[in-house]
Design an enzyme around this catalytic site. Structure first.
Site, PDB file in Angstrom:
ATOM      1  CD  GLU A   1     -16.629  50.282   7.449  1.00 15.08           C
ATOM      2  OE1 GLU A   1     -17.764  49.937   7.844  1.00 15.08           O
ATOM      3  OE2 GLU A   1     -16.437  51.299   6.773  1.00 15.08           O
TER       4      GLU A   1
ATOM      5  CD  GLU B   1     -12.214  38.163  15.487  1.00 19.05           C
ATOM      6  OE1 GLU B   1     -11.113  38.130  16.050  1.00 19.05           O
ATOM      7  OE2 GLU B   1     -12.805  39.232  15.198  1.00 19.05           O
TER       8      GLU B   1
ATOM      9  CB  ILE C   1     -23.364  56.010  14.336  1.00 21.36           C
ATOM     10  CG1 ILE C   1     -24.350  54.850  14.563  1.00 21.36           C
ATOM     11  CG2 ILE C   1     -23.540  56.633  12.956  1.00 21.36           C
ATOM     12  CD1 ILE C   1     -24.115  53.627  13.694  1.00 21.36           C
TER      13      ILE C   1
ATOM     14  CD  GLN D   1      22.729  41.009  10.363  1.00 20.17           C
ATOM     15  OE1 GLN D   1      22.952  40.168  11.234  1.00 20.17           O
ATOM     16  NE2 GLN D   1      23.309  40.985   9.179  1.00 20.17           N
TER      17      GLN D   1
ATOM     18  CB  CYS E   1     -27.301  54.162  10.901  1.00 20.05           C
ATOM     19  SG  CYS E   1     -26.803  55.870  11.174  1.00 20.05           S
TER      20      CYS E   1
ATOM     21  CB  THR F   1     -23.330  48.504  14.389  1.00 19.42           C
ATOM     22  OG1 THR F   1     -22.448  47.970  13.397  1.00 19.42           O
ATOM     23  CG2 THR F   1     -23.055  47.830  15.720  1.00 19.42           C
TER      24      THR F   1
END
Length: 383
Positions: free
Chosen positions: A364, A368, A158, A279, A125, A127
């Site tokens: 995670e 960016e 979460i 191909q 926990c 964010t």
């Protein structure tokens, strides 16, 4: 090409066992779990019987005592069966590792046995609704009150929330910024803890995602992990490993999508020939396989760096997470295209992989932010 390529002698049987587990227990149910939004806790506990509930936890504390290099092999293999469940297990193992690494003996004895057996599940926990990428700006507070802390705030997005029994919560105990953050272990039955509704998501439907609401949750001081003010450092160290886990899950999901594409093109004909013999399509498959191999090499390099304490491990983990999750999603998206209209049908499983892997570019730490970390490492000496 398989996920067992370039493994050590010790890792090869580990990969084979995990691939077999994914094939038997995850893959046959993945689409149904996604559609029903079913969280298969019984299967998580079965995975723990194979040592997958405490992959990085030391053996003396009930875990498997494996390395990050082993872990990326495990989570890639699991994700070939279901990226959503593999992703949750990566997070659960991050929580268990944090308690093993930063907890004291009493804390390890209290929580690790149940976490390693998956009798109790774990959630991370950090964010908040107003503090995503800028995690150091979190506003959840932990006010000291005698020999306890009172936690108030809301955590967002979460994984496992509501089903998990243990929550590692980052809360502010001091000044603004990262130095004022501490880490706490909150239990599901603690008074004042509640959960928002299960979020309606694009993917990762086989695991719940909810807000964690802390309304004056009182926890004794022995629930704090580490010293006051160390929480942000603990959170970031946890995320280094978590990023590798999610990167590996992207590889596994994309590898499954590639394998499905090979089988599909071999079975389908157009204009009097197998699609696999065209191909242009073979070139696409070659590019997909090449990109996955390159991403796999970077993920394994970063895992080795984290295991060895390499000073560049932070940047390498960020590179690996960014590159592997971008590559995994791109490969899965191209696999859907190679399936034509069938790729858009849920029964073929490819569109689920695409939806599941999309969030890996966000969680995670967004990709960016991974670029910010890498660029900072490149330019530090020039300041």
């Amino acid at each position: 090409m398989t996920t067992t390529t370039t493994l050590t002698a010790d890792q090869l049987p580990l990969a084979e066992v995990t691939l077999d587990f994914a094939k038997e227990h995850l893959a046959p149910n993945a689409v149904a779990w996604d559609q029903d939004k079913h969280f298969p806790v019984d299967v998580l506990r079965k995975a723990a019987e194979f040592g997958l509930g405490g992959v990085y936890v030391r053996e003396e504390h009930g875990g498997s005592g494996l390395t990050r290099a082993d872990g990326v092999v495990i989570f890639e293999a699991l994700a070939t069966g279901c990226p959503s469940i593999a992703g949750y297990l990566s997070i659960h193992n991050m929580v268990a590792w944090m308690i093993d690494r930063y907890g004291d003996d009493a804390q390890r004895a209290r929580w690790l046995p149940a976490l390693c057996s998956a009798e109790t599940l774990g959630s991370y926990c950090l964010t908040e609704p107003g503090a995503g990428s800028d995690a150091a700006a979190l506003t959840t507070r932990a006010e000291k009150d005698g020999d306890a802390y009172v936690l108030t705030g809301v955590k967002q997005f979460i994984s496992g929330a509501g089903s998990s029994g243990v929550y590692v919560v980052m809360a502010r105990t001091g000044e603004d910024g990262p130095r004022g953050i501490s880490a706490f272990v909150v239990e599901r039955d603690d008074p004042g803890l509640s959960f928002g509704p299960n979020e309606r998501k694009m993917g990762w439907n086989a695991q719940p995602t909810r807000q964690v609401i802390l309304d004056g949750v009182r926890v004794p001081a022995d629930r704090r992990l580490g010293a006051e003010g160390e929480g942000f450092r603990i959170a970031m160290h946890g995320l280094n490993g978590g990023r590798l886990g999610i990167a590996a899950c992207s590889l596994g999901g994309a590898q499954d999508a590639l394998d499905r594409s090979l089988a599909h093109l071999a079975d389908r004909e157009a204009f009097g020939a197998r699609l696999l013999d065209a191909q242009a399509l073979r070139f696409r498959l070659a590019d997909m396989a090449t990109e996955l191999s390159a991403a796999r090499a970077l993920v394994r390099q970063a895992a080795g760096a984290l295991d060895s304490g390499d000073p560049e491990a932070l940047q390498l983990c960020a590179m690996a997470k960014r590159f592997a999750t971008d590559t995994g999603y791109s490969v899965a998206d191209r696999a859907l295209q190679l399936h034509g209209g069938y790729g858009y049908l849920s029964e073929y499983g490819v569109e689920k992989i695409v939806r599941d892997l999309r969030v890996h570019q966000i969680l995670e730490g967004t990709n960016e932010i991974m670029r910010v970390i890498v660029a900072r490492g490149l330019t530090e000496s020039l300041r």
